[in-house]
Design a protein around this motif. Structure first.
Motif, short mmCIF file in Angstrom:
data_model
loop_
_atom_site.label_atom_id
_atom_site.label_comp_id
_atom_site.label_asym_id
_atom_site.label_seq_id
_atom_site.Cartn_x
_atom_site.Cartn_y
_atom_site.Cartn_z
N UNK A 188 0.83 -1.21 0.00
CA UNK A 188 0.00 0.00 0.00
C UNK A 188 0.86 1.25 0.00
N UNK A 189 1.95 1.23 0.79
CA UNK A 189 2.83 2.38 0.85
C UNK A 189 3.49 2.69 -0.49
N UNK A 190 3.91 1.64 -1.18
CA UNK A 190 4.61 1.84 -2.45
C UNK A 190 3.68 2.12 -3.61
N UNK A 191 2.55 1.43 -3.67
CA UNK A 191 1.70 1.49 -4.86
C UNK A 191 0.35 2.17 -4.65
N UNK A 192 0.00 2.50 -3.43
CA UNK A 192 -1.22 3.23 -3.17
C UNK A 192 -2.48 2.38 -3.14
N UNK A 193 -2.37 1.09 -3.27
CA UNK A 193 -3.52 0.18 -3.17
C UNK A 193 -3.05 -1.13 -2.56
N UNK A 194 -4.00 -1.87 -2.00
CA UNK A 194 -3.60 -3.14 -1.41
C UNK A 194 -3.35 -4.18 -2.51
N UNK A 195 -2.74 -5.30 -2.10
CA UNK A 195 -2.30 -6.29 -3.07
C UNK A 195 -3.47 -6.96 -3.77
N UNK A 196 -4.56 -7.23 -3.05
CA UNK A 196 -5.73 -7.87 -3.67
C UNK A 196 -6.35 -6.98 -4.74
N UNK A 197 -6.50 -5.70 -4.46
CA UNK A 197 -7.04 -4.78 -5.44
C UNK A 197 -6.14 -4.73 -6.67
N UNK A 198 -4.84 -4.70 -6.45
CA UNK A 198 -3.90 -4.67 -7.55
C UNK A 198 -4.02 -5.92 -8.43
N UNK A 199 -4.06 -7.09 -7.80
CA UNK A 199 -4.15 -8.32 -8.60
C UNK A 199 -5.48 -8.43 -9.31
N UNK A 200 -6.56 -8.02 -8.66
CA UNK A 200 -7.88 -8.08 -9.32
C UNK A 200 -7.94 -7.13 -10.51
N UNK A 201 -7.42 -5.92 -10.35
CA UNK A 201 -7.45 -4.98 -11.47
C UNK A 201 -6.50 -5.43 -12.57
#
Length: 115
Positions: free
Chosen positions: A96-109
């Motif tokens: 979240x700190x590095x990319x601004x979103x959590x890992x699950x949101x990132x993988x789903x998108x």
């Protein structure tokens, strides 16, 4: 054996040792770089009969062991992060700190963009 082959076998041994040392310091990429170069030098150091000498064989064996141990360490680390809730929470917070979103949101998108 020619002098060039002897130099290649010595290089294979030294690069194999560097692969093991870099594995011991828990780095990811250097063991593969040093190990791969060690195996290439070991193969290139063959004599007329097609067999590498003792230094080259030792270097190739040591580098193969270093790369194998490195693969096991990386696989265990990835497995433990995704199967231990405390470690996953730390990973997710850093993500979240590095990319601004959590890992699950990132993988789903990311999966939606692929499909």
């Amino acid at each position: 054996m020619t002098r060039a082959n002897n130099s290649m076998s010595t290089a294979s041994l030294i690069l194999g040792i560097l692969a093991c040392i870099s594995t011991a310091f828990m780095t990811v990429y250097p063991p593969f770089i040093f190990g791969g170069l060690s195996i290439i030098c070991g193969i290139l150091s063959r004599d007329r009969s097609g067999m590498p000498d003792h230094n080259a064989r030792a270097g190739m064996f040591i580098s193969a062991m270093g790369m194998t141990v490195n693969i096991v360490i990386v696989a265990f680390s990835v497995y433990s992060v995704f199967h231990n809730p405390e470690q996953y929470a730390v990973f997710d917070e850093l993500f979240k700190r590095f990319y601004g979103m959590d890992f699950e949101t990132f993988t789903n998108s990311s999966l939606r963009n692929i499909i």
